[in-house]
Scaffold this motif. Sequence first.
Motif, PDB file in Angstrom:
ATOM      1  N   ASN A 230       0.974  -1.241   0.016  1.00  0.00           N
ATOM      2  CA  ASN A 230      -0.081   0.123   0.010  1.00  0.00           C
ATOM      3  C   ASN A 230       0.791   1.111   0.006  1.00  0.00           C
ATOM      4  OD1 ASN A 230      -2.556  -1.449  -0.289  1.00  0.00           O
ATOM      5  ND2 ASN A 230      -3.154  -0.942   2.151  1.00  0.00           N
ATOM      6  N   HIS A 231       2.228   1.252   0.176  1.00  0.00           N
ATOM      7  CA  HIS A 231       3.155   2.312   0.091  1.00  0.00           C
ATOM      8  C   HIS A 231       2.693   3.292   1.400  1.00  0.00           C
ATOM      9  CE1 HIS A 231       4.397   1.766  -4.228  1.00  0.00           C
ATOM     10  NE2 HIS A 231       4.077   0.730  -3.917  1.00  0.00           N
ATOM     11  N   ARG A 232       2.371   2.755   2.310  1.00  0.00           N
ATOM     12  CA  ARG A 232       1.865   3.636   3.387  1.00  0.00           C
ATOM     13  C   ARG A 232       2.152   2.919   4.754  1.00  0.00           C
ATOM     14  NH1 ARG A 232      -1.971   3.586  -0.463  1.00  0.00           N
ATOM     15  NH2 ARG A 232      -2.607   5.661  -0.956  1.00  0.00           N
ATOM     16  N   ASP A 233       2.662   3.814   5.887  1.00  0.00           N
ATOM     17  CA  ASP A 233       2.780   3.025   7.033  1.00  0.00           C
ATOM     18  C   ASP A 233       1.346   2.638   7.718  1.00  0.00           C
ATOM     19  OD1 ASP A 233       5.443   3.731   7.098  1.00  0.00           O
ATOM     20  OD2 ASP A 233       4.725   5.866   7.753  1.00  0.00           O
ATOM     21  N   ARG A 258       6.832  12.795  -1.867  1.00  0.00           N
ATOM     22  CA  ARG A 258       5.389  12.290  -1.350  1.00  0.00           C
ATOM     23  C   ARG A 258       4.640  12.109  -2.752  1.00  0.00           C
ATOM     24  NH1 ARG A 258       3.406  12.381   3.766  1.00  0.00           N
ATOM     25  NH2 ARG A 258       1.170  12.433   2.538  1.00  0.00           N
ATOM     26  N   HIS A 259       3.792  10.958  -2.942  1.00  0.00           N
ATOM     27  CA  HIS A 259       2.945  10.875  -4.058  1.00  0.00           C
ATOM     28  C   HIS A 259       1.481  10.600  -3.756  1.00  0.00           C
ATOM     29  CE1 HIS A 259       2.290   9.386  -8.316  1.00  0.00           C
ATOM     30  NE2 HIS A 259       1.649   8.242  -7.398  1.00  0.00           N
ATOM     31  N   LYS A 260       0.873  11.462  -4.068  1.00  0.00           N
ATOM     32  CA  LYS A 260      -0.546  11.519  -3.500  1.00  0.00           C
ATOM     33  C   LYS A 260      -0.627  11.408  -2.208  1.00  0.00           C
ATOM     34  CE  LYS A 260      -2.091   9.362  -7.885  1.00  0.00           C
ATOM     35  NZ  LYS A 260      -2.861   8.045  -8.440  1.00  0.00           N
ATOM     36  N   ASP A 261      -1.174  10.492  -1.404  1.00  0.00           N
ATOM     37  CA  ASP A 261      -1.323  10.457   0.048  1.00  0.00           C
ATOM     38  C   ASP A 261      -0.157   9.226   0.496  1.00  0.00           C
ATOM     39  OD1 ASP A 261      -2.490   7.926  -0.866  1.00  0.00           O
ATOM     40  OD2 ASP A 261      -4.025   8.065   0.702  1.00  0.00           O
ATOM     41  N   GLU A 262       0.896   9.060  -0.309  1.00  0.00           N
ATOM     42  CA  GLU A 262       1.978   8.054   0.045  1.00  0.00           C
ATOM     43  C   GLU A 262       3.255   8.898   0.711  1.00  0.00           C
ATOM     44  OE1 GLU A 262       2.836   5.864  -3.348  1.00  0.00           O
ATOM     45  OE2 GLU A 262       0.659   5.087  -3.627  1.00  0.00           O
ATOM     46  N   PRO A 263       3.785   8.415   1.596  1.00  0.00           N
ATOM     47  CA  PRO A 263       4.918   9.388   2.101  1.00  0.00           C
ATOM     48  C   PRO A 263       6.171   9.186   1.273  1.00  0.00           C
ATOM     49  CG  PRO A 263       4.562   7.540   3.410  1.00  0.00           C
ATOM     50  CD  PRO A 263       3.261   7.395   2.464  1.00  0.00           C
ATOM     51  N   SER A 264       7.125   9.705   1.681  1.00  0.00           N
ATOM     52  CA  SER A 264       8.538   9.598   0.997  1.00  0.00           C
ATOM     53  C   SER A 264       9.157   8.536   1.802  1.00  0.00           C
ATOM     54  CB  SER A 264       9.215  11.080   1.219  1.00  0.00           C
ATOM     55  OG  SER A 264       9.381  11.500   2.813  1.00  0.00           O
ATOM     56  N   ALA A 265      10.291   8.051   1.149  1.00  0.00           N
ATOM     57  CA  ALA A 265      10.924   6.784   1.445  1.00  0.00           C
ATOM     58  C   ALA A 265      11.316   6.646   3.059  1.00  0.00           C
ATOM     59  CB  ALA A 265      12.272   6.724   0.718  1.00  0.00           C
ATOM     60  N   ARG A 266      11.092   5.412   3.619  1.00  0.00           N
ATOM     61  CA  ARG A 266      11.001   5.179   5.052  1.00  0.00           C
ATOM     62  C   ARG A 266      11.385   3.452   5.095  1.00  0.00           C
ATOM     63  NH1 ARG A 266       6.438   8.026   7.250  1.00  0.00           N
ATOM     64  NH2 ARG A 266       7.578   9.768   5.746  1.00  0.00           N
ATOM     65  N   TYR A 267      11.755   2.942   6.201  1.00  0.00           N
ATOM     66  CA  TYR A 267      11.818   1.633   6.498  1.00  0.00           C
ATOM     67  C   TYR A 267      11.557   1.687   7.875  1.00  0.00           C
ATOM     68  CZ  TYR A 267      16.542   2.292   8.522  1.00  0.00           C
ATOM     69  OH  TYR A 267      17.633   2.785   9.098  1.00  0.00           O
ATOM     70  N   ARG A 286      12.369   5.001  10.195  1.00  0.00           N
ATOM     71  CA  ARG A 286      13.614   5.723   9.924  1.00  0.00           C
ATOM     72  C   ARG A 286      13.288   6.113   8.281  1.00  0.00           C
ATOM     73  NH1 ARG A 286      17.657   6.423  13.060  1.00  0.00           N
ATOM     74  NH2 ARG A 286      19.199   6.893  11.363  1.00  0.00           N
ATOM     75  N   GLY A 287      13.412   7.345   7.983  1.00  0.00           N
ATOM     76  CA  GLY A 287      13.311   7.958   6.547  1.00  0.00           C
ATOM     77  C   GLY A 287      13.515   9.126   6.213  1.00  0.00           C
ATOM     78  N   LEU A 288      13.242   9.567   4.950  1.00  0.00           N
ATOM     79  CA  LEU A 288      13.558  11.092   4.643  1.00  0.00           C
ATOM     80  C   LEU A 288      12.788  12.188   5.574  1.00  0.00           C
ATOM     81  CD1 LEU A 288      13.439  10.686   0.665  1.00  0.00           C
ATOM     82  CD2 LEU A 288      15.586  10.971   2.123  1.00  0.00           C
ATOM     83  N   ASP A 289      13.587  13.025   5.714  1.00  0.00           N
ATOM     84  CA  ASP A 289      12.927  14.214   6.783  1.00  0.00           C
ATOM     85  C   ASP A 289      12.550  15.585   6.019  1.00  0.00           C
ATOM     86  OD1 ASP A 289      15.260  15.364   6.292  1.00  0.00           O
ATOM     87  OD2 ASP A 289      15.809  15.921   8.368  1.00  0.00           O
ATOM     88  N   GLY A 290      12.608  15.496   4.897  1.00  0.00           N
ATOM     89  CA  GLY A 290      12.219  16.689   3.979  1.00  0.00           C
ATOM     90  C   GLY A 290      13.299  17.383   3.533  1.00  0.00           C
ATOM     91  N   THR A 291      14.498  17.176   3.931  1.00  0.00           N
ATOM     92  CA  THR A 291      15.460  17.718   3.604  1.00  0.00           C
ATOM     93  C   THR A 291      16.690  16.725   2.834  1.00  0.00           C
ATOM     94  OG1 THR A 291      16.838  17.531   5.656  1.00  0.00           O
ATOM     95  CG2 THR A 291      15.499  19.403   5.495  1.00  0.00           C
TER      96      THR A 291
END
Length: 306
Positions: A230-233, A258-267, A286-291
């Motif tokens: 689902n590309h979501r948490d 971010r893509h639609k309501d999917e967040p940026s990369a994380r694990y 843990r993942g991308l923080d916007g910077t």
Amino acid sequence: MTETFKLVHLSDVHLGPIVGFHPRHMNAKRALGLVNWHRGRRRVHLRPVADLIAADALAQNPDHIAVTGDLANLGLPGEFAAALTWLESLGDPQHVSVVPGNHDIYSGRIGTASCLSAWASFMRGSDGVDDDQPVHFPYVRKLGPVALIGLNSAVPTPPFVAAGRLGKSQIAELGPILDRLAGEQLIRVVLIHHPPLPDQAPPRRALQDAVELTEVLERYGAELVLHGHNHRDMLAWRTSAGRGIPVVGVASASAAVRHKDEPSARYNLIRLRREDGIVHVDCETRGLDGTGVITSLGRRDLIAPE
């Protein structure tokens, strides 16, 4: 001292670029998938981001890495080879486990090419099955205090359908496996690509036998279920023998934005331990923080709600 096991959970890497596409690979679904990739997804799922996530995951010195599918996009031979190289960069098969996603088993096989053969060494149990035998699901990997149970929910589907199915055989085998591992006092972690519970995805994207799988989980139990798709948490719960089973989904590990309501990369970095007969599950995202920097986005103990 109670032994803590650190497990990294990655999913939906969708490694690009798409290479090795040949007209003989074309069918309706791959044609539509290729259009979808070029119209949007190729700007979202970037290999440098996947590599950045992988580097941060490895820096945490995990005991094992679990990848719950969708390394490919169109199920092409070139994608299987590229994904194998990426998996090997994470570690050897003794330290990395994989289950396939719907983009890995996408639209029928192309000749003899298959993710099940290309990534076979990352999908074998610790039961001594010969390497020249086809992979079998469910597989079981015993890793110290933990047992990973890998399921294959990926089946070829027609255009506009990304649903999954385990089938009667996997579901029939899963219950006795969970029961046996419980008797061995192992922390049971189930790996599957599709969200495993009913109503966790629209019908065209859902696990078709989620009801049957849920019944097995509730009857036999597990300490944790991990999925992607689902590309979501995501976090949901089921109960077995009075104890909660956390069902955890993770977003894409390669999304640059971010893509639609999917967040940026994380694990997810998951710490598992058994103390006084109780299994504790600590999950750090843990993942991308916007910077463009990978950082901790939150951490919580997965304790079943009252």
